[in-house]
Structure formats: C-alpha cells, structure tokens
Design a protein around this motif. Structure first.
Motif, PDB file in Angstrom:
ATOM      1  N   THR A 205      47.434  34.376  42.845  1.00 41.92           N
ATOM      2  CA  THR A 205      45.806  34.661  42.452  1.00 41.92           C
ATOM      3  C   THR A 205      45.721  34.700  41.637  1.00 41.92           C
ATOM      4  OG1 THR A 205      46.882  37.262  42.284  1.00 41.92           O
ATOM      5  CG2 THR A 205      45.921  36.856  44.552  1.00 41.92           C
ATOM      6  N   THR A 206      43.845  33.899  41.313  1.00 40.49           N
ATOM      7  CA  THR A 206      43.851  34.114  39.815  1.00 40.49           C
ATOM      8  C   THR A 206      43.281  35.442  38.944  1.00 40.49           C
ATOM      9  OG1 THR A 206      41.582  34.372  40.653  1.00 40.49           O
ATOM     10  CG2 THR A 206      42.323  32.152  41.399  1.00 40.49           C
ATOM     11  N   ASP A 207      42.676  35.462  37.871  1.00 40.24           N
ATOM     12  CA  ASP A 207      42.258  36.911  37.632  1.00 40.24           C
ATOM     13  C   ASP A 207      41.473  37.684  37.824  1.00 40.24           C
ATOM     14  OD1 ASP A 207      44.593  36.486  35.755  1.00 40.24           O
ATOM     15  OD2 ASP A 207      42.618  35.886  34.084  1.00 40.24           O
ATOM     16  N   TYR A 208      40.453  36.785  38.913  1.00 42.17           N
ATOM     17  CA  TYR A 208      39.132  37.437  39.848  1.00 42.17           C
ATOM     18  C   TYR A 208      40.056  38.044  41.119  1.00 42.17           C
ATOM     19  CZ  TYR A 208      35.427  37.641  43.165  1.00 42.17           C
ATOM     20  OH  TYR A 208      34.261  38.250  44.055  1.00 42.17           O
ATOM     21  N   GLY A 209      40.806  37.173  41.968  1.00 37.71           N
ATOM     22  CA  GLY A 209      42.106  37.902  43.096  1.00 37.71           C
ATOM     23  C   GLY A 209      43.059  38.632  42.713  1.00 37.71           C
ATOM     24  N   GLU A 210      43.498  39.452  41.837  1.00 33.96           N
ATOM     25  CA  GLU A 210      43.570  40.525  40.729  1.00 33.96           C
ATOM     26  C   GLU A 210      42.667  40.993  41.021  1.00 33.96           C
ATOM     27  OE1 GLU A 210      47.054  40.911  41.057  1.00 33.96           O
ATOM     28  OE2 GLU A 210      47.972  38.961  40.533  1.00 33.96           O
ATOM     29  N   GLN A 211      41.574  41.366  40.395  1.00 32.21           N
ATOM     30  CA  GLN A 211      40.608  42.639  40.030  1.00 32.21           C
ATOM     31  C   GLN A 211      39.997  42.648  41.212  1.00 32.21           C
ATOM     32  OE1 GLN A 211      37.732  40.438  37.771  1.00 32.21           O
ATOM     33  NE2 GLN A 211      39.435  40.936  35.482  1.00 32.21           N
ATOM     34  N   LEU A 212      39.881  42.021  42.146  1.00 28.67           N
ATOM     35  CA  LEU A 212      39.197  42.105  43.565  1.00 28.67           C
ATOM     36  C   LEU A 212      40.411  42.514  44.853  1.00 28.67           C
ATOM     37  CD1 LEU A 212      37.349  41.839  46.235  1.00 28.67           C
ATOM     38  CD2 LEU A 212      38.482  39.465  46.719  1.00 28.67           C
ATOM     39  N   TYR A 213      41.552  42.548  44.526  1.00 24.40           N
ATOM     40  CA  TYR A 213      42.986  43.830  45.201  1.00 24.40           C
ATOM     41  C   TYR A 213      42.939  44.501  44.537  1.00 24.40           C
ATOM     42  CZ  TYR A 213      44.698  40.509  48.859  1.00 24.40           C
ATOM     43  OH  TYR A 213      44.870  40.076  49.917  1.00 24.40           O
ATOM     44  N   ALA A 214      42.307  44.987  43.199  1.00 26.58           N
ATOM     45  CA  ALA A 214      42.887  45.951  43.053  1.00 26.58           C
ATOM     46  C   ALA A 214      41.816  47.680  43.509  1.00 26.58           C
ATOM     47  CB  ALA A 214      42.957  46.382  41.198  1.00 26.58           C
ATOM     48  N   LYS A 215      40.396  46.322  43.427  1.00 31.58           N
ATOM     49  CA  LYS A 215      38.906  47.254  43.430  1.00 31.58           C
ATOM     50  C   LYS A 215      39.038  47.780  45.454  1.00 31.58           C
ATOM     51  CE  LYS A 215      35.382  45.788  46.074  1.00 31.58           C
ATOM     52  NZ  LYS A 215      34.680  44.837  46.161  1.00 31.58           N
ATOM     53  N   GLN A 216      40.157  46.148  45.866  1.00 29.04           N
ATOM     54  CA  GLN A 216      40.295  47.630  47.733  1.00 29.04           C
ATOM     55  C   GLN A 216      41.002  48.390  48.032  1.00 29.04           C
ATOM     56  OE1 GLN A 216      37.198  45.761  48.574  1.00 29.04           O
ATOM     57  NE2 GLN A 216      38.224  44.993  50.051  1.00 29.04           N
ATOM     58  N   ARG A 217      42.442  48.034  47.582  1.00 27.23           N
ATOM     59  CA  ARG A 217      43.117  48.842  47.155  1.00 27.23           C
ATOM     60  C   ARG A 217      42.804  50.202  47.183  1.00 27.23           C
ATOM     61  NH1 ARG A 217      46.651  45.446  44.334  1.00 27.23           N
ATOM     62  NH2 ARG A 217      46.721  46.519  42.552  1.00 27.23           N
ATOM     63  N   LEU A 218      42.096  50.091  45.788  1.00 24.73           N
ATOM     64  CA  LEU A 218      41.715  52.027  45.290  1.00 24.73           C
ATOM     65  C   LEU A 218      40.762  52.585  47.093  1.00 24.73           C
ATOM     66  CD1 LEU A 218      42.356  53.721  42.735  1.00 24.73           C
ATOM     67  CD2 LEU A 218      40.335  52.561  42.188  1.00 24.73           C
ATOM     68  N   LYS A 219      39.731  51.804  46.791  1.00 28.79           N
ATOM     69  CA  LYS A 219      38.845  51.826  47.988  1.00 28.79           C
ATOM     70  C   LYS A 219      39.622  52.379  49.050  1.00 28.79           C
ATOM     71  CE  LYS A 219      34.957  49.538  48.802  1.00 28.79           C
ATOM     72  NZ  LYS A 219      34.194  48.151  49.318  1.00 28.79           N
ATOM     73  N   VAL A 220      40.648  51.374  49.247  1.00 30.00           N
ATOM     74  CA  VAL A 220      41.398  51.776  50.978  1.00 30.00           C
ATOM     75  C   VAL A 220      42.070  53.286  50.798  1.00 30.00           C
ATOM     76  CG1 VAL A 220      43.318  51.115  52.406  1.00 30.00           C
ATOM     77  CG2 VAL A 220      41.031  49.838  51.901  1.00 30.00           C
ATOM     78  N   TYR A 221      43.125  52.889  49.538  1.00 31.06           N
ATOM     79  CA  TYR A 221      43.610  54.797  49.621  1.00 31.06           C
ATOM     80  C   TYR A 221      42.699  55.501  49.399  1.00 31.06           C
ATOM     81  CZ  TYR A 221      45.798  58.212  46.771  1.00 31.06           C
ATOM     82  OH  TYR A 221      47.071  58.824  46.353  1.00 31.06           O
ATOM     83  N   TYR A 222      41.606  55.456  48.758  1.00 25.31           N
ATOM     84  CA  TYR A 222      40.845  56.626  49.139  1.00 25.31           C
ATOM     85  C   TYR A 222      39.670  57.123  50.835  1.00 25.31           C
ATOM     86  CZ  TYR A 222      42.193  57.883  44.575  1.00 25.31           C
ATOM     87  OH  TYR A 222      42.284  58.929  43.571  1.00 25.31           O
TER      88      TYR A 222
END
Length: 204
Positions: free
Chosen positions: A44-61
């Motif tokens: 993954t690119t830096d953008y992809g890492e950031q997007l995945y971090a956002k999605q993980r947090l959204k899903v967790y909550y």
C-alpha cells in the motif's frame, strides 16, 4: 443478529486484524481479505495506509458514516491539544461505545441497537441516540424494565472482555460511571489503531 456477526467477521478479515479481540475471529485462521483475490495483498501507498487506518477506526466504532466521522475530525482539530488524541476521546465518548465497553451489549453494533430501542439512561434520563457524547462523570444505566433481557444478561456474564480503566461498572446494578475521557493509550484496542494517520488523511 446473525448478519451483525457475519459483518463483524468480514470486517476483521478485510482489514487483516482481529479488530475486537474475538476468540472466534476468522482472521485467526485465514489471515487474508475475503473474496476471490483476498490472498493477494498489495503493497500500500502512504495514502492507502491512511485510508485503511481511517476505515479500521470507523468500523471499530460500529461503521460510523463518513459524514459523521469527518465531523469528529473537524471537532478534534478545533479543540486544543493533540488532534489524534482528541479524535479518540470523541469516539470513546459515544454512548453506544460505552454501552459496549460496559458489557451491556455483546458487540458495538448490538449496543447501537440497544440504545436506539430506548433501553439506556444517562444520569437518569432516557437517551436513544447512539452518537450521544457522554461527559466525564455521567452515569450510564440499563433501564429497569430492560435489566432482565437475555441479551443483557448474556453480555454481562461474558468473560471475554475486561472493563477499561475509565469506566466504573456496577454489574449488579447494570450501571457505569464514565470516570474520565481516555487518551489513546488508555483504550484497550485489540488491534493496531493509528489515529495519527487518520488526521493525516483528512489534512491532505
């Protein structure tokens, strides 16, 4: 309820982590994303890492909507202090999250339904808005008429999760005091969360 469980398992596989520390999570057996091409993980690119971090947090909550999640970001950067810490504080202060962390519901998704159906009070007043922001010192309680519901009794008796340090839970009374708004290190995440990358994602 089955659809909630299936969605929870699918999300754990999609993000390659056991997001909620579930002992029966499929990620423990199949450490790749669902679908035909799930086993082919791309770099993954830096953008992809950031997007995945956002999605993980959204899903967790509980799969928070993009619109609402962006509002949390805006509030986090508006407040004083570290924006990533502020974001975690806001997310943790959601009523549905605290109902889940107090073990009044077995999943954060079930907690959202539980709040929606009017089973919870905050400081003695019924609140049916899952995104309601609980303040430090507030007391969350299962309504008297709901305390014998099977889903509540089952969740409370679960030994799979511990109470976080910022909740003073009285299991007998099915009540919990929100002692303080936690910092990132106070939250018992079962998987890696990177709120700093979420701030970077929105700040691009």
């Amino acid at each position: 309820m089955k659809s909630i469980v299936n969605a929870k398992k699918k999300n754990s596989r999609r993000y390659g982590q056991n997001l909620w520390g579930d002992a029966n999570s499929p990620i423990l057996k199949r450490n790749y994303a669902p679908g035909q091409h799930g086993q082919r993980r791309k770099k993954t690119t830096d953008y992809g890492e950031q997007l995945y971090a956002k999605q993980r947090l959204k899903v967790y909550y509980g799969n928070i909507s993009e619109k609402q999640f962006h509002k949390y970001y805006e509030e986090a950067i508006r407040r004083r202090g570290d924006a990533a810490e502020n974001l975690i504080g806001l997310l943790e202060s959601r009523l549905d999250n605290l109902v889940y962390k107090a073990k009044f519901a077995s999943t954060v998704f079930a907690a959202r339904q539980f709040v929606n159906h009017g089973h919870i009070t905050v400081n003695g007043k019924k609140v049916n808005i899952p995104s309601y922001i609980v303040k430090a010192g507030d007391v969350i309680e299962v309504r008297e008429k709901s305390k014998q519901l099977a889903v509540v009794l089952s969740a409370v008796q679960s030994q799979s999760r511990d109470f976080p340090s910022y909740l003073e839970v009285d299991a007998a009374k099915l009540s919990a005091k929100y002692s303080f708004v936690p910092k990132f290190d106070d939250v018992p995440y079962a998987a890696q969360m990177e709120p700093n990358l979420v701030i970077e994602f929105y700040s691009r």
